[in-house]
Design a protein around this motif. Sequence first.
Motif, PDB file in Angstrom:
ATOM      1  N   VAL A   9       5.800  14.595 -68.089  1.00  0.00           N
ATOM      2  CA  VAL A   9       4.573  14.441 -67.186  1.00  0.00           C
ATOM      3  C   VAL A   9       4.796  15.422 -66.121  1.00  0.00           C
ATOM      4  CG1 VAL A   9       3.730  12.649 -65.314  1.00  0.00           C
ATOM      5  CG2 VAL A   9       4.448  11.774 -67.587  1.00  0.00           C
ATOM      6  N   HIS A  32       3.676  11.200 -60.538  1.00  0.00           N
ATOM      7  CA  HIS A  32       4.576  11.432 -61.753  1.00  0.00           C
ATOM      8  C   HIS A  32       5.312  10.205 -62.241  1.00  0.00           C
ATOM      9  CE1 HIS A  32       4.570  15.848 -60.967  1.00  0.00           C
ATOM     10  NE2 HIS A  32       3.385  15.632 -61.219  1.00  0.00           N
ATOM     11  N   GLU A  34       4.724   6.845 -61.543  1.00  0.00           N
ATOM     12  CA  GLU A  34       3.761   5.979 -61.798  1.00  0.00           C
ATOM     13  C   GLU A  34       3.198   5.962 -63.279  1.00  0.00           C
ATOM     14  OE1 GLU A  34       1.631   2.483 -61.095  1.00  0.00           O
ATOM     15  OE2 GLU A  34       3.016   3.347 -59.804  1.00  0.00           O
ATOM     16  N   ILE A  35       3.044   7.345 -63.557  1.00  0.00           N
ATOM     17  CA  ILE A  35       2.403   7.847 -64.962  1.00  0.00           C
ATOM     18  C   ILE A  35       3.704   7.649 -65.867  1.00  0.00           C
ATOM     19  CG2 ILE A  35       1.580   9.575 -66.426  1.00  0.00           C
ATOM     20  CD1 ILE A  35       0.376  11.037 -63.984  1.00  0.00           C
ATOM     21  N   HIS A  38       4.061   3.635 -66.911  1.00  0.00           N
ATOM     22  CA  HIS A  38       2.864   3.152 -67.500  1.00  0.00           C
ATOM     23  C   HIS A  38       3.191   3.697 -68.785  1.00  0.00           C
ATOM     24  CE1 HIS A  38       0.521   1.803 -64.107  1.00  0.00           C
ATOM     25  NE2 HIS A  38      -0.378   1.335 -65.126  1.00  0.00           N
ATOM     26  N   GLU A  71      -5.309   3.998 -69.942  1.00  0.00           N
ATOM     27  CA  GLU A  71      -5.925   4.987 -69.262  1.00  0.00           C
ATOM     28  C   GLU A  71      -6.449   4.273 -67.702  1.00  0.00           C
ATOM     29  OE1 GLU A  71      -9.173   8.546 -69.121  1.00  0.00           O
ATOM     30  OE2 GLU A  71      -7.927   8.414 -70.779  1.00  0.00           O
ATOM     31  N   LEU A  74      -3.937   2.660 -65.487  1.00  0.00           N
ATOM     32  CA  LEU A  74      -3.208   3.728 -64.635  1.00  0.00           C
ATOM     33  C   LEU A  74      -4.244   4.294 -63.519  1.00  0.00           C
ATOM     34  CD1 LEU A  74      -1.018   5.618 -64.255  1.00  0.00           C
ATOM     35  CD2 LEU A  74      -1.297   7.046 -65.977  1.00  0.00           C
ATOM     36  N   LEU A  78      -3.387   4.367 -59.614  1.00  0.00           N
ATOM     37  CA  LEU A  78      -3.338   5.530 -58.813  1.00  0.00           C
ATOM     38  C   LEU A  78      -4.434   5.549 -57.672  1.00  0.00           C
ATOM     39  CD1 LEU A  78      -2.419   7.968 -61.816  1.00  0.00           C
ATOM     40  CD2 LEU A  78      -0.799   6.993 -60.042  1.00  0.00           C
ATOM     41  N   THR A  89      -7.812  12.520 -60.900  1.00  0.00           N
ATOM     42  CA  THR A  89      -7.867  11.620 -61.793  1.00  0.00           C
ATOM     43  C   THR A  89      -8.289  12.153 -63.138  1.00  0.00           C
ATOM     44  OG1 THR A  89     -10.058  10.545 -61.131  1.00  0.00           O
ATOM     45  CG2 THR A  89      -8.074   9.506 -60.107  1.00  0.00           C
ATOM     46  N   ILE A  92      -5.430  14.030 -64.630  1.00  0.00           N
ATOM     47  CA  ILE A  92      -4.460  12.845 -65.260  1.00  0.00           C
ATOM     48  C   ILE A  92      -5.007  12.465 -66.478  1.00  0.00           C
ATOM     49  CG2 ILE A  92      -3.339  10.756 -64.616  1.00  0.00           C
ATOM     50  CD1 ILE A  92      -3.239  11.567 -61.939  1.00  0.00           C
ATOM     51  N   SER A  93      -6.370  12.015 -66.363  1.00  0.00           N
ATOM     52  CA  SER A  93      -7.046  11.598 -67.731  1.00  0.00           C
ATOM     53  C   SER A  93      -7.032  12.404 -68.660  1.00  0.00           C
ATOM     54  CB  SER A  93      -8.394  11.216 -67.268  1.00  0.00           C
ATOM     55  OG  SER A  93      -8.539   9.910 -66.442  1.00  0.00           O
ATOM     56  N   LEU A  96      -3.343  12.473 -70.330  1.00  0.00           N
ATOM     57  CA  LEU A  96      -2.769  11.103 -70.871  1.00  0.00           C
ATOM     58  C   LEU A  96      -2.770  11.333 -72.429  1.00  0.00           C
ATOM     59  CD1 LEU A  96      -3.786   8.281 -68.329  1.00  0.00           C
ATOM     60  CD2 LEU A  96      -1.553   9.208 -68.942  1.00  0.00           C
TER      61      LEU A  96
END
Length: 109
Positions: A9, A32, A34-35, A38, A71, A74, A78, A89, A92-93, A96
Motif C-alpha cells: 500500500v 495506509h 486502514e487500507i 481492509h 472498496e 473502505l 476513510l 478517494t 485510492i479507489s 484498490l
Amino acid sequence: MFEEILNAVKNELGGHPDIAGNVTPEQEAAIHDEIAQHITHATAASSSGGGILSSLEQAVSSGGTVTNAIEGGLIGSLTSRFGLPPSVTGAISAALPGLLQKFAAKSQE
C-alpha cells in the motif's frame, strides 16, 4: 501478511500527488494502515471460506460486487474518518483492485 500488505500500500500510494498534497504525513500513514487492514481482512476471510477466495479473485479481475463492497466500505470509512476530498478517494479507489488482486492470489498459496 499484514506488513507485506502495508508495504505494498505504501509503495502504491506513498507520495501520490493527489494524496500527499491533501493530507498530513500522519494522516497518510493512518490511511495506509486502514487500507492494509481492509485488504488483510478481505483476503483472510476469503482464504478461510474456500470458494469465496476464487469468487474474490474473479470479482477483483472483473470489478464485481465483492470488490465494490470492499472498496465502498473502505472509502466510506476513510472519508468519514479523515474527511478526504474526491481526488484522494479517487486515487485510492484506482489502486484498490490491483492491490486486492495481488493479495487474493497470494492468500491462496
